[in-house]
Scaffold this motif. Structure first.
Motif, short mmCIF file in Angstrom:
data_model
loop_
_atom_site.label_atom_id
_atom_site.label_comp_id
_atom_site.label_asym_id
_atom_site.label_seq_id
_atom_site.Cartn_x
_atom_site.Cartn_y
_atom_site.Cartn_z
N GLY A 64 30.29 26.43 2.72
CA GLY A 64 30.04 27.18 1.50
C GLY A 64 30.06 28.67 1.80
N ALA A 65 29.06 29.38 1.30
CA ALA A 65 28.97 30.83 1.50
C ALA A 65 28.33 31.20 2.83
N VAL A 66 27.91 30.20 3.61
CA VAL A 66 27.22 30.44 4.88
C VAL A 66 28.25 30.62 5.99
N ASP A 67 28.07 31.66 6.79
CA ASP A 67 28.93 31.90 7.93
C ASP A 67 28.91 30.68 8.85
N PRO A 68 30.07 30.19 9.31
CA PRO A 68 30.10 28.99 10.15
C PRO A 68 29.23 29.09 11.41
N ALA A 69 29.23 30.24 12.06
CA ALA A 69 28.40 30.39 13.27
C ALA A 69 26.92 30.27 12.92
N ALA A 70 26.51 30.88 11.83
CA ALA A 70 25.11 30.80 11.41
C ALA A 70 24.75 29.38 10.98
N ALA A 71 25.65 28.73 10.23
CA ALA A 71 25.39 27.36 9.80
C ALA A 71 25.21 26.45 11.00
#
Length: 158
Positions: A64-71
Motif C-alpha cells: 500500500g502506501a507503506v515503504d517496502p523497507a519499513a513494512a
C-alpha cells in the motif's frame, strides 16, 4: 499505518525452475489468505520473497502506501516452518529476547503468555518442549511484538 499487501504479475524461479508466474493478490487490513499447493510448488519461496529474503523474477510486491523497507522491518512477521528458537535458553528467556529485539512490550508479552497458556513452560529449556509447545512459543513472539502483517509458513503444523 497498517500495510496492505499486493502482488502484481509476480514471477519467481528457484534453482533454474519457474515456480509461478503472473501471480496477483490484493489483501487489505483484516483479510487473510491461505496459500495451498504441493510440496515444492513455491509457497515458502513466495513468503520469503514478500519478506524480502529472496528476489523475484518480475512483477511487484507492494504494501500500500507503506515503504517496502519499513513494512518489512517493522510491520511484518515471518514465521517459517522451523521455529527459530534457541534450544539452550528457557522459554521465558527466549520470549524476553525476541520481544525486546522486535520492539514489543512486557505487557504484550505477558498477555501472549496468558493467551497461549505458556505460564508453566517459561522456566523450561526450549529443548524440553514438545513440537506443539514450541509452536505456541513461536506464536507468542508474534503476539508480544505486534506487527500487522503475518506470514505463516505451515501455520497448522505443530
Amino acid at each position: 499505518m497498517t500495510p496492505s499487501l499486493h502482488f502484481e504479475d509476480l514471477s519467481l524461479s528457484r534453482g533454474g525452475r519457474r515456480l509461478f508466474s503472473g501471480l496477483e493478490l490484493h489483501l487489505e487490513s483484516g483479510q487473510a489468505c491461505a496459500l495451498t499447493g504441493a510440496n515444492g510448488s513455491g509457497k515458502t519461496s513466495l513468503l520469503r520473497a514478500v519478506a524480502g529474503l529472496c528476489a523475484i523474477d518480475s512483477g511487484h510486491i507492494t504494501f500500500g502506501a507503506v515503504d517496502p523497507a519499513a513494512a518489512r522491518s517493522t510491520g511484518l512477521h515471518l514465521l517459517g516452518h522451523l521455529d527459530g528458537l534457541k534450544i539452550s535458553r528457557t522459554a521465558g528467556e527466549e520470549l524476553v529476547f525476541w520481544t525486546g529485539w522486535q520492539g514489543g512490550t512486557a505487557s504484550a508479552m505477558e498477555a501472549a503468555v496468558r493467551r497461549l497458556d505458556l505460564q508453566r513452560l517459561l522456566d523450561l529449556e526450549v529443548r524440553r518442549l514438545s513440537a506443539g509447545q514450541r509452536r505456541r512459543l513461536a506464536l507468542a513472539r508474534l503476539l508480544s511484538s505486534p506487527r500487522p502483517l503475518w506470514l505463516l509458513d505451515e501455520p497448522l503444523s505443530p
